[in-house]
Design an enzyme around this catalytic site. Structure first.
Site, PDB file in Angstrom:
ATOM      1  N   PHE A 192     -16.617 -58.688 -19.883  1.00  0.00           N
ATOM      2  CA  PHE A 192     -16.701 -59.421 -18.618  1.00  0.00           C
ATOM      3  C   PHE A 192     -17.943 -59.018 -17.817  1.00  0.00           C
ATOM      4  O   PHE A 192     -18.889 -58.477 -18.364  1.00  0.00           O
ATOM      5  CB  PHE A 192     -15.413 -59.282 -17.801  1.00  0.00           C
ATOM      6  CG  PHE A 192     -14.293 -60.112 -18.359  1.00  0.00           C
ATOM      7  CD1 PHE A 192     -14.094 -61.399 -17.921  1.00  0.00           C
ATOM      8  CD2 PHE A 192     -13.470 -59.607 -19.350  1.00  0.00           C
ATOM      9  CE1 PHE A 192     -13.070 -62.181 -18.451  1.00  0.00           C
ATOM     10  CE2 PHE A 192     -12.443 -60.378 -19.880  1.00  0.00           C
ATOM     11  CZ  PHE A 192     -12.255 -61.668 -19.431  1.00  0.00           C
ATOM     12  N   GLY A 193     -17.977 -59.357 -16.489  1.00  0.00           N
ATOM     13  CA  GLY A 193     -19.185 -59.175 -15.695  1.00  0.00           C
ATOM     14  C   GLY A 193     -19.755 -57.773 -15.834  1.00  0.00           C
ATOM     15  O   GLY A 193     -19.029 -56.790 -15.714  1.00  0.00           O
ATOM     16  N   SER A 194     -21.044 -57.652 -16.068  1.00  0.00           N
ATOM     17  CA  SER A 194     -21.619 -56.359 -16.357  1.00  0.00           C
ATOM     18  C   SER A 194     -23.136 -56.409 -16.238  1.00  0.00           C
ATOM     19  O   SER A 194     -23.718 -57.409 -15.838  1.00  0.00           O
ATOM     20  CB  SER A 194     -21.198 -55.914 -17.767  1.00  0.00           C
ATOM     21  OG  SER A 194     -21.315 -56.994 -18.667  1.00  0.00           O
ATOM     22  N   ARG A 195     -23.789 -55.305 -16.632  1.00  0.00           N
ATOM     23  CA  ARG A 195     -25.232 -55.190 -16.498  1.00  0.00           C
ATOM     24  C   ARG A 195     -25.798 -54.457 -17.709  1.00  0.00           C
ATOM     25  O   ARG A 195     -25.144 -53.566 -18.260  1.00  0.00           O
ATOM     26  CB  ARG A 195     -25.554 -54.390 -15.235  1.00  0.00           C
ATOM     27  CG  ARG A 195     -26.816 -54.789 -14.528  1.00  0.00           C
ATOM     28  CD  ARG A 195     -26.995 -53.946 -13.289  1.00  0.00           C
ATOM     29  NE  ARG A 195     -27.847 -52.805 -13.533  1.00  0.00           N
ATOM     30  CZ  ARG A 195     -27.912 -51.743 -12.757  1.00  0.00           C
ATOM     31  NH1 ARG A 195     -27.140 -51.640 -11.694  1.00  0.00           N
ATOM     32  NH2 ARG A 195     -28.748 -50.763 -13.031  1.00  0.00           N
ATOM     33  N   LEU A 210     -25.189 -59.865 -16.302  1.00  0.00           N
ATOM     34  CA  LEU A 210     -24.409 -60.777 -17.130  1.00  0.00           C
ATOM     35  C   LEU A 210     -23.246 -61.315 -16.317  1.00  0.00           C
ATOM     36  O   LEU A 210     -22.415 -60.547 -15.835  1.00  0.00           O
ATOM     37  CB  LEU A 210     -23.859 -60.058 -18.369  1.00  0.00           C
ATOM     38  CG  LEU A 210     -24.825 -59.638 -19.477  1.00  0.00           C
ATOM     39  CD1 LEU A 210     -25.797 -58.547 -19.013  1.00  0.00           C
ATOM     40  CD2 LEU A 210     -24.035 -59.142 -20.679  1.00  0.00           C
TER      41      LEU A 210
END
Length: 204
Positions: free
Chosen positions: A169-172, A81
């Protein structure tokens, strides 16, 4: 709390600073608030009744590989993401809630660094399709280190497309499906949460 404190400081500054500076600061504040509203957006619920597996997240599929868990062959799918993606996660199929285990001992590596981010802080939710367990892992990224999950009860019935939680925020997000599921997506494909079907049960 940090966002609220920042807004409070900015508001006080608007009162104390000169007109031109107030205008610039107010413009920046409005832009930041609009970005936060965009980031925390929640699409309308997409509850599915058909016998399919939907994507647990919005993002790009970075990796699909076979793994063994408890003596059963699984397919492991990793979804990255970016900060611009919807960061809500979803239940991928009609199932029963088993448990959510939160690992707060991990690191906060960049989510797209697959090997390193495996060691990141994470929440692993286990659901059951009636025969096997299915695992959804929310992995924290580098920027904002926070994962939220819904407080389901053990044995609670879940719907496909129902909200699971959110990563900030940015992640998986990873999902692991047993071998009796036919995978319909490929690496590099962009998936749109419950709108995208990622697998179907193989006919017996």
């Amino acid at each position: 709390p940090y966002i609220s404190a920042g807004i409070a400081v900015a508001t006080l500054s608007l009162v104390l600073l000169r007109k031109r500076t107030r205008f610039i600061l107010a413009t920046i504040l409005v832009i930041v608030m609009l970005l936060m509203i965009w980031f925390y957006r929640r699409p309308l619920d997409t509850i599915r009744d058909d016998n399919v597996v939907v994507s647990p997240a919005y993002g790009t599929i970075y990796e699909i590989l076979p793994v063994m868990k408890n003596g059963i062959q699984y397919t492991h799918i990793s979804i990255f993401l970016s900060p611009s993606d919807v960061h809500v996660q979803y239940i991928p199929l009609a199932s029963t809630f088993v448990e959510t285990l939160y690992d707060a001992t991990g690191k906060f590596n960049l989510a797209y660094e697959m090997n390193k981010s495996n060691d990141n802080e994470k929440a692993v939710t286990t659901i059951s399709d009636g025969k096997n367990n299915i695992y959804i892992t929310q992995i924290a990224g580098f920027l904002v280190r926070r994962i939220n999950t819904k407080p389901f009860k053990k044995g609670e019935g879940l719907k496909s497309g129902q909200e699971l939680g959110m990563i900030k925020f940015g992640s998986r997000v990873d999902i692991e499906l047993p071998e009796n599921y036919n995978i319909l997506v490929k690496e590099g494909q962009y998936v749109k949460g419950p709108e995208t079907v990622i697998a179907k049960v193989n006919p017996v």
